[in-house]
Motif scaffolding. Structure first.
Motif, PDB file in Angstrom:
ATOM      1  N   PHE A   1       0.828  -1.197   0.000  1.00 22.47           N
ATOM      2  CA  PHE A   1       0.000   0.000   0.000  1.00 22.47           C
ATOM      3  C   PHE A   1       0.868   1.255   0.000  1.00 22.47           C
ATOM      4  O   PHE A   1       0.597   2.209  -0.749  1.00 22.47           O
ATOM      5  N   ALA A   2       1.913   1.270   0.815  1.00 26.43           N
ATOM      6  CA  ALA A   2       2.785   2.442   0.911  1.00 26.43           C
ATOM      7  C   ALA A   2       3.518   2.707  -0.406  1.00 26.43           C
ATOM      8  O   ALA A   2       3.703   3.866  -0.798  1.00 26.43           O
ATOM      9  N   ARG A   3       3.925   1.651  -1.105  1.00 24.66           N
ATOM     10  CA  ARG A   3       4.595   1.840  -2.397  1.00 24.66           C
ATOM     11  C   ARG A   3       3.658   2.497  -3.406  1.00 24.66           C
ATOM     12  O   ARG A   3       4.073   3.344  -4.201  1.00 24.66           O
ATOM     13  N   LYS A   4       2.391   2.100  -3.404  1.00 27.83           N
ATOM     14  CA  LYS A   4       1.412   2.726  -4.293  1.00 27.83           C
ATOM     15  C   LYS A   4       1.236   4.203  -3.940  1.00 27.83           C
ATOM     16  O   LYS A   4       1.132   5.059  -4.824  1.00 27.83           O
ATOM     17  N   MET A   5       1.188   4.500  -2.646  1.00 28.11           N
ATOM     18  CA  MET A   5       1.083   5.887  -2.216  1.00 28.11           C
ATOM     19  C   MET A   5       2.274   6.697  -2.696  1.00 28.11           C
ATOM     20  O   MET A   5       2.124   7.818  -3.202  1.00 28.11           O
ATOM     21  N   CYS A   6       3.448   6.135  -2.529  1.00 29.29           N
ATOM     22  CA  CYS A   6       4.668   6.841  -2.904  1.00 29.29           C
ATOM     23  C   CYS A   6       4.721   7.098  -4.409  1.00 29.29           C
ATOM     24  O   CYS A   6       5.187   8.162  -4.845  1.00 29.29           O
ATOM     25  N   ARG A   7       4.250   6.142  -5.205  1.00 32.61           N
ATOM     26  CA  ARG A   7       4.214   6.350  -6.648  1.00 32.61           C
ATOM     27  C   ARG A   7       3.308   7.528  -6.993  1.00 32.61           C
ATOM     28  O   ARG A   7       3.632   8.353  -7.855  1.00 32.61           O
ATOM     29  N   TYR A   8       2.166   7.592  -6.334  1.00 34.40           N
ATOM     30  CA  TYR A   8       1.243   8.692  -6.598  1.00 34.40           C
ATOM     31  C   TYR A   8       1.850  10.035  -6.188  1.00 34.40           C
ATOM     32  O   TYR A   8       1.686  11.041  -6.885  1.00 34.40           O
ATOM     33  N   MET A   9       2.562  10.049  -5.065  1.00 42.40           N
ATOM     34  CA  MET A   9       3.094  11.296  -4.523  1.00 42.40           C
ATOM     35  C   MET A   9       4.444  11.691  -5.106  1.00 42.40           C
ATOM     36  O   MET A   9       4.890  12.819  -4.942  1.00 42.40           O
ATOM     37  N   GLY A  10       5.111  10.755  -5.762  1.00 43.63           N
ATOM     38  CA  GLY A  10       6.424  11.055  -6.315  1.00 43.63           C
ATOM     39  C   GLY A  10       7.517  11.126  -5.280  1.00 43.63           C
ATOM     40  O   GLY A  10       8.450  11.940  -5.394  1.00 43.63           O
ATOM     41  N   VAL A  11       7.428  10.281  -4.244  1.00 46.36           N
ATOM     42  CA  VAL A  11       8.449  10.250  -3.195  1.00 46.36           C
ATOM     43  C   VAL A  11       8.976   8.825  -3.042  1.00 46.36           C
ATOM     44  O   VAL A  11       8.361   7.859  -3.507  1.00 46.36           O
ATOM     45  N   GLU A  12      10.109   8.709  -2.375  1.00 49.16           N
ATOM     46  CA  GLU A  12      10.701   7.402  -2.122  1.00 49.16           C
ATOM     47  C   GLU A  12      10.200   6.841  -0.793  1.00 49.16           C
ATOM     48  O   GLU A  12      10.036   7.587   0.180  1.00 49.16           O
ATOM     49  N   LEU A  13       9.955   5.548  -0.763  1.00 50.84           N
ATOM     50  CA  LEU A  13       9.590   4.890   0.483  1.00 50.84           C
ATOM     51  C   LEU A  13      10.820   4.779   1.367  1.00 50.84           C
ATOM     52  O   LEU A  13      11.884   4.354   0.919  1.00 50.84           O
ATOM     53  N   GLY A  14      10.674   5.163   2.625  1.00 51.96           N
ATOM     54  CA  GLY A  14      11.791   5.102   3.560  1.00 51.96           C
ATOM     55  C   GLY A  14      12.229   3.679   3.841  1.00 51.96           C
ATOM     56  O   GLY A  14      11.422   2.736   3.806  1.00 51.96           O
TER      57      GLY A  14
END
Length: 326
Positions: free
Chosen positions: A17-30
């Motif tokens: 879920f977090a990876r999908k969020m990060c793709r939408y936001m254009g940020v890297e997952l910590g």
């Protein structure tokens, strides 16, 4: 969308879920890791600096609620001890929300205990979706942003071009939300009358209130575990003359046995969100998943920019609406 100071991390049940969020936001997952030792103990470790950062931890409390809940406490504590400026807990699904009242002697109000524990660990804010009841927000002293899957789910239903639609609530408790579905979809509404005698996750359907004859029945609810209510209601709808039966749920927490029963039921398919990391769903041809990760990503972006989240309660931006099923 770029947020230089946002730091998004994921617990064990929040990785996808977090990876999908990060793709939408254009940020890297910590970078982080969670380990379970042979005695069952959980260990968490942050793999990068979070000093003075606003941290967002993604973790549903879903199919392994006790482990996932305790892991959240450890993560929040770790971020606070690493000098994070703030820690926001992102819980797409909060399964203990079902324990929202003391309706019999000598029982715990489990949702309140969880809320207080998360705050005591150091959480500054919570973002969740479709809590079992709105008053759960009051169990927290810290701010709670309560998102709704309804706008995303309704758009998914519209893409399926179902005709002669009637929205069916499984009980009176969900009738108000079912009315919102019906208004959004320009459909009529019907109501199931059920009773539950114990905690065995099985309910007895008594009657259907409303006209479903010759119509496509869309059963709506917030979640399902055993599938008992859904399948019992579907059988009654069939008896009452519904020509097609589909279901629409915010959280798909089905057990493996529930998925098997669903496959043999009159329900053609179930539309639900990806709020729960549930491996049981891959065994069913009747599951249609839509992602609410972009919805959460949009909410986090607004929170981080100190903008209002409330516009997302009724209508979501076009790029948040799913264009296909996963």
């Amino acid at each position: 969308m770029t947020h230089n100071e946002i730091k998004i991390f994921a617990g064990s049940s929040g990785q996808t879920f977090a990876r999908k969020m990060c793709r939408y936001m254009g940020v890297e997952l910590g970078y982080s890791e969670a380990l379970t030792f042979s005695d069952g103990n959980t260990f968490v470790r942050i793999g990068e600096t979070v000093r003075d950062k606003d941290v967002y931890l993604v973790q549903s409390i879903g199919v392994k609620p006790n482990d996932e809940f305790v892991e959240i406490l450890f993560w929040v504590d770790a971020f606070k001890r690493a000098s994070a400026n703030s820690v926001t807990v992102i819980m797409p699904y909060f399964s203990y929300a079902k324990g929202d009242k003391k309706d019999e002697p000598r029982v715990s109000i489990r949702a309140r205990v969880c809320a207080e524990s998360i705050e005591l660990a150091g959480a500054d804010r919570v973002v969740a979706m479709d809590l079992h009841s709105h008053q759960i927000q009051g169990f927290f002293k810290k701010p709670v942003d309560h998102l709704f899957a309804l706008p995303v789910l309704c758009e998914a239903v519209k893409q399926m071009k179902l005709t002669d639609l009637v929205v069916v609530s499984p009980d009176a408790g969900f009738a108000k939300q079912a009315r919102k579905f019906a208004n959004n979809l320009n459909a009529s509404i019907a109501l199931g009358d059920k009773t539950r005698h114990n905690h065995k996750e099985e309910a007895e359907m008594m009657e259907i209130i409303g006209d479903v004859q010759g119509k496509t029945a869309l059963i709506v609810d917030d979640f399902s575990l055993s599938g008992g209510t859904l399948i019992e209601l579907a059988k009654w709808l069939k008896i009452k003359g519904a020509t097609r039966i589909v279901a629409c749920l915010s959280h798909l927490a089905f057990t493996e046995a529930a998925v098997r029963k669903l496959e043999e039921s009159p329900i053609e398919f179930v539309i639900g969100t990806d709020s729960v990391d549930n491996p049981n769903l891959v065994h069913s041809s009747k599951i249609r998943l839509v992602s609410v990760a972009p919805l959460f990503g949009e909410a986090i972006g607004r929170i981080h920019r100190s903008e209002s989240v409330s516009p997302l309660f009724e209508k979501v931006p076009l790029d948040v609406i799913p264009t296909c099923f996963e």
